[in-house]
Design a protein around this motif. Structure first.
Motif, short mmCIF file in Angstrom:
data_model
loop_
_atom_site.label_atom_id
_atom_site.label_comp_id
_atom_site.label_asym_id
_atom_site.label_seq_id
_atom_site.Cartn_x
_atom_site.Cartn_y
_atom_site.Cartn_z
N GLY A 15 -29.67 -7.86 -29.01
CA GLY A 15 -29.69 -9.15 -29.70
C GLY A 15 -28.53 -10.04 -29.38
N PHE A 16 -27.88 -9.79 -28.23
CA PHE A 16 -26.66 -10.54 -27.95
C PHE A 16 -26.94 -12.01 -27.65
CE2 PHE A 16 -27.64 -10.41 -23.49
CZ PHE A 16 -26.83 -11.37 -22.89
N LEU A 17 -28.15 -12.33 -27.16
CA LEU A 17 -28.47 -13.74 -26.90
C LEU A 17 -28.43 -14.54 -28.20
CD1 LEU A 17 -31.38 -13.39 -24.31
CD2 LEU A 17 -28.99 -14.02 -23.86
N GLU A 18 -29.02 -13.96 -29.23
CA GLU A 18 -29.04 -14.65 -30.52
C GLU A 18 -27.66 -14.68 -31.16
OE1 GLU A 18 -31.27 -12.48 -29.53
OE2 GLU A 18 -32.99 -13.85 -29.32
N SER A 19 -26.96 -13.54 -31.13
CA SER A 19 -25.64 -13.50 -31.76
C SER A 19 -24.63 -14.40 -31.04
CB SER A 19 -25.12 -12.06 -31.82
OG SER A 19 -25.02 -11.51 -30.52
N SER A 20 -24.73 -14.47 -29.70
CA SER A 20 -23.84 -15.37 -28.96
C SER A 20 -24.07 -16.81 -29.36
CB SER A 20 -24.07 -15.21 -27.44
OG SER A 20 -23.78 -13.92 -27.01
N MET A 35 -14.92 -17.30 -30.44
CA MET A 35 -14.32 -16.09 -29.90
C MET A 35 -13.69 -15.25 -31.00
SD MET A 35 -11.26 -15.70 -27.07
CE MET A 35 -10.08 -16.50 -28.14
N LEU A 36 -12.99 -15.90 -31.93
CA LEU A 36 -12.37 -15.16 -33.01
C LEU A 36 -13.41 -14.46 -33.87
CD1 LEU A 36 -9.75 -14.43 -34.43
CD2 LEU A 36 -9.97 -16.50 -35.80
N HIS A 37 -14.53 -15.14 -34.13
CA HIS A 37 -15.60 -14.52 -34.92
C HIS A 37 -16.20 -13.32 -34.19
CE1 HIS A 37 -16.39 -18.43 -37.39
NE2 HIS A 37 -15.25 -17.84 -37.69
N SER A 38 -16.37 -13.45 -32.88
CA SER A 38 -16.94 -12.33 -32.12
C SER A 38 -15.99 -11.14 -32.10
CB SER A 38 -17.26 -12.77 -30.69
OG SER A 38 -16.08 -13.09 -29.97
N LEU A 39 -14.68 -11.39 -32.08
CA LEU A 39 -13.71 -10.30 -32.13
C LEU A 39 -13.69 -9.64 -33.51
CD1 LEU A 39 -10.71 -11.89 -30.17
CD2 LEU A 39 -12.38 -10.23 -29.33
N GLN A 40 -13.85 -10.44 -34.55
CA GLN A 40 -13.91 -9.89 -35.90
C GLN A 40 -15.11 -8.97 -36.07
OE1 GLN A 40 -13.90 -13.44 -38.27
NE2 GLN A 40 -11.66 -13.55 -38.38
N ALA A 41 -16.23 -9.32 -35.43
CA ALA A 41 -17.43 -8.49 -35.54
C ALA A 41 -17.21 -7.11 -34.93
CB ALA A 41 -18.61 -9.19 -34.86
N ALA A 95 -20.33 -10.19 -27.76
CA ALA A 95 -21.65 -10.14 -28.38
C ALA A 95 -22.54 -9.12 -27.66
CB ALA A 95 -22.29 -11.52 -28.35
N LEU A 96 -22.42 -9.05 -26.33
CA LEU A 96 -23.21 -8.09 -25.57
C LEU A 96 -22.86 -6.66 -25.96
CD1 LEU A 96 -25.20 -7.41 -23.28
CD2 LEU A 96 -23.27 -7.59 -21.68
#
Length: 549
Positions: free
Chosen positions: A377-382, A77-83, A370-371
């Protein structure tokens, strides 16, 4: 009760592990060797001795995998927020509050505490260092005071309770056969006592040294990059080495957070070169090596607003939404847990449900972020975020398994499975305590301060969490004999272990990262934290005996 050779071998293993901790060495090999020798002597079978090495880690992994999974999901979750850039926006509003050194002291403590409570301290340190530390320096707070505040509020107060993610209470409770919720509740209260006393003591020592707010203070602090650049690089490298070898839940997060620092460092280095080439800026002393230390605002706004060079995000609206969504989601969860504790109509969470809610919310946020950020590409990034989180979880906590496996042998519930027998009695550690208790004064104060001392010693390896199985197992054994609640004893041991090795008293722990961002010598920072933290631990232990015993 007659002690056998297996009891003495197990006791020798505990002593060797503690001695290894004091010597600041990794304790995995001693734990594995002690497991093998204990099983060999207990069973008289070489095969059982060898298989117990595997079984101990397997039993530990089976009982602790929920902890690994929640670490993975929160990290993802933290990584996704950083993105999205939402991580910086979550703390940006607090910058306007720090108008002087006094407000900066307590504002920095509050923000650090809540950020660390949700995301653990070390991932929060780069964020706080990049956004809030420069503001606190400009407001008149000395760099050493900044380090003390961040360490006590994050690595100490937030991590020692670990009330949201609940890794620490789970480790303490598992080894002692205790209720994890009871340990978590007591730990929360004790952590606030330790943190409150420590921060008040630190503030009393610092209040006369707070300076008048001035942009010159920030310029002087940044100007130290020339002399601190080499040591800053060494600090970051040492933090990564410590995280890789210590194997703790918190200290091992340095590699993930260091990546953020390097990313911002490259952005700043590129802008510095561009400014130098166009004549539009002043070259920073120390050159590119200074970029290893994040949080150096260029063109800082004296009013405490966003840095002039703060990088923009490709999804500003999404970053704002998630910066609001994440804190609200977890604050709602905490509010529910509090209401459930004090209100009969609202059902309380059962064991494991709190961790499940935290992990489930984290997973949903990962997918939504990610979505929004990657769309098609959210399936892959998730999946990438989740896999990276799992990899990090095992890097951070994997080394705990063989250590916990050895201490699990001392618990009769787990010893039978590890040793491959139908009945292992009450456990080797319980037997040892039962024999030794006739020589120990039957006093809750002696038991509580004894567990606190064991926790402090166990934290000397700089890991923070590896000693929790030991203090938890001791608490489960000593509780009934000393007329004090075993969950309270486990919480006291948890305070000693995490405040010591989690990053306040031990210079080779994640305190290195705090010192690096504050740009102060780590040994000096550890010395400065010593008196306030010890005062807080003594006060919390007295509170535990008087009010929870």
């Amino acid at each position: 009760m007659q002690l056998t050779a297996a009891h003495w071998v197990y006791l020798l293993g505990v002593v060797v592990i503690l001695a290894t901790m004091i010597a600041r060495k990794n304790i995995v090999v001693p734990a594995v060797v002690a497991t093998f020798l204990t099983a060999l002597v207990f069973s008289g079978s070489l095969i059982t001795g060898i298989t117990s090495v595997f079984n101990a880690s397997l039993v530990a992994a089976t009982n602790l995998f929920n902890i690994f999974l929640i670490i993975a999901l929160v990290t993802a979750m933290l990584h996704s927020l950083q993105a999205l850039g939402a991580d910086r926006k979550m703390v940006a509003p607090f910058r306007r509050v720090m108008r002087n050194g006094h407000l900066a002291f307590w504002g920095l403590a509050i923000v650090t505490y809540f950020m660390s409570l949700f995301f653990w301290p070390t991932p929060a340190v780069p964020l706080i260092g990049a956004v809030l530390v420069p503001v606190a320096i400009r407001a008149g707070l000395r760099p050493m005071a900044v380090g003390v505040v961040v360490a006590c509020a994050g690595q100490g107060m937030a991590l020692s309770s670990d009330y949201v993610i609940r890794v620490a209470p789970g480790l303490s409770a598992q080894a002692g056969g205790l209720d994890a919720n009871a340990v978590a509740d007591t730990s929360m209260v004790l952590s606030l006592v330790v943190g409150g006393v420590a921060l008040l003591a630190a503030y009393a020592l610092e209040v006369r040294k707070i300076r008048t707010p001035s942009p010159r203070l920030l310029a002087e602090w940044e100007g130290g990059a020339a002399t601190a650049s080499a040591s800053g690089a060494a600090v970051q490298a040492t933090a990564a080495d410590t995280a890789a070898t210590a194997g703790t839940s918190d200290a091992a997060e340095a590699p993930a957070s260091a990546g953020t620092g390097r990313r911002w460092g490259r952005v700043r280095a590129g802008r510095a070169r561009a400014a130098a080439s166009t004549g539009g800026g002043t070259a920073r002393p120390g050159g590119g090596t200074a970029t290893l230390v994040p949080g150096e605002p260029e063109g800082h706004d004296p009013k405490g607003q966003e840095d002039a060079d703060a990088p923009s995000t490709a999804h500003p609206r999404a970053a704002t939404v998630f910066a609001l969504l994440v804190p609200l989601a977890y604050l709602s969860l905490i509010a529910y847990m509090v209401v459930a504790k004090v209100s009969d109509p609202v059902p309380d969470l059962e064991a494991g449900q709190a961790a499940g809610l935290v992990g489930g919310v984290a997973a949903i946020i990962v997918f939504l972020a990610a979505l929004v950020g990657d769309r098609a590409g959210f399936l892959e990034s998730s999946a990438t975020h989740v896999v990276n989180g799992l990899v990090f979880a095992f890097k951070a906590m994997g080394v705990v398994l063989p250590i916990a496996g050895f201490f699990f042998i001392g618990n009769g519930e787990f010893a039978a499975e590890i040793l491959g027998t139908d009945d292992a009695g009450d456990g080797l550690l319980f037997d040892l305590v039962a024999v030794a208790q006739q020589h120990i004064p039957d006093s809750p104060f002696v038991a509580a301060f004894g567990i606190l001392l064991v926790g402090l010693v166990a934290g000397l390896d700089g890991s923070g969490f590896s000693g929790l199985p030991l203090t938890g197992a001791l608490a489960g054994s000593l509780g009934t004999s000393s007329s004090i609640d075993p969950a309270t004893l486990a919480a006291v041991g948890q305070m000693g272990n995490i405040w010591s090795g989690g990053g306040t008293l031990v210079a080779w722990s994640s305190l290195i990262a705090v010192a690096g961002f504050a740009r102060v010598p780590v040994l000096d920072l550890a010395r400065r934290c010593f008196l306030p933290v010890i005062c807080g631990l003594v006060a919390a232990t007295l509170v535990a005996v008087v009010f929870f015993g």
